[in-house]
Design an enzyme around this catalytic site. Structure first.
Site, PDB file in Angstrom:
ATOM      1  CD  GLU A   1      99.534  56.237  23.360  1.00  0.00           C
ATOM      2  OE1 GLU A   1      99.434  57.395  23.803  1.00  0.00           O
ATOM      3  OE2 GLU A   1      98.823  55.810  22.446  1.00  0.00           O
ATOM      4  CG  ASP A   2      97.120  59.434  25.910  1.00  0.00           C
ATOM      5  OD1 ASP A   2      97.259  58.350  25.305  1.00  0.00           O
ATOM      6  OD2 ASP A   2      96.490  60.388  25.423  1.00  0.00           O
TER       7      ASP A   2
END
Ligand code: IMP
Length: 198
Positions: free
Chosen positions: A111-112
């Site tokens: 995930e960012d």
């Protein structure tokens, strides 16, 4: 002779917005190499299946995948949560599912940014039902102050303060994803500067 690049200079901001670099591209790349080594050290000879969350994690996934030595594969999933605003709606919906089964695999969700935690909690629930052998989470950025549900990442690139950030895949209304650094975005209205996403 080619001109020297100016790594500390962000892309020109648009529409009365300003960007201030928080994490320069060199630091991002250095940290991702460390994360890749750490992940491989935790799973020395296992096949790892990375699942990137579109679209924000696209650059992180591609750099992290190359930073993990040995046998890996990857897939992508898409969820909608933020829409076009900087504020989370709290609603999470799957908009693109995985291509292949994760049953029995060692899965690393990529995930960012971990913000309220709503997206990750939703994804972990979905993935757990699919019976992976192990489920881990790697995030580039973590904003612990914003958490509304209790969820944690196993691998965190950088803990950042409660600021709205763009770049390296992260967007504001679909813009700034291509900025190679992570930068704080502020709106300049009537001579004042307003924070976003708080
Ligand atoms: P969460 O569900 O609130 O944890 O939010 C996760 C998603 O919100 C991320 O995958 C991003 O797409 C988006 N997001 C959260 N914080 C920011 C930010 O500071 N800038 C850009 N997008 C963000």
């Amino acid at each position: 002779m080619p001109r020297k690049s100016k790594p500390a200079q962000a892309m020109e901001a648009l529409h009365g917005e300003s960007v201030r670099i928080l994490i320069p591209r060199e630091s991002i790349q250095k940290r991702i190499l460390e994360m890749g080594k750490q992940i491989r050290a935790d799973f020395p000879s296992e096949h790892l299946h990375l699942v990137g969350v579109l679209k924000g994690a696209v650059f992180f996934l591609s750099d992290l995948a190359r930073a993990i030595p040995g046998d890996i594969s990857f897939d992508m999933i898409a969820v909608s949560s933020y829409g076009k605003n900087s504020q989370s709606s709290g609603q999470v919906k799957l908009t693109r599912d995985l291509d292949s089964s994760i049953e029995g695999r060692i899965v690393i969700v990529v995930e960012d940014i971990l913000d309220t935690g709503l997206t990750l909690r939703y994804l972990l629930r979905v993935f757990e039902q699919r019976k992976p052998k192990q489920l881990r989470v790697a995030v580039l950025l973590d904003k612990p102050e914003r958490r509304v549900v209790s969820v944690q990442a196993d691998y965190v690139g950088f803990r950042i303060p409660n600021e709205f950030v763009v770049g390296y895949g992260l967007d504001y209304a679909e813009r700034y994803r291509n900025l190679p650094d992570v930068a704080v975005l502020t709106l300049e209205e009537d001579g004042t500067t307003q924070g976003l996403g708080k």
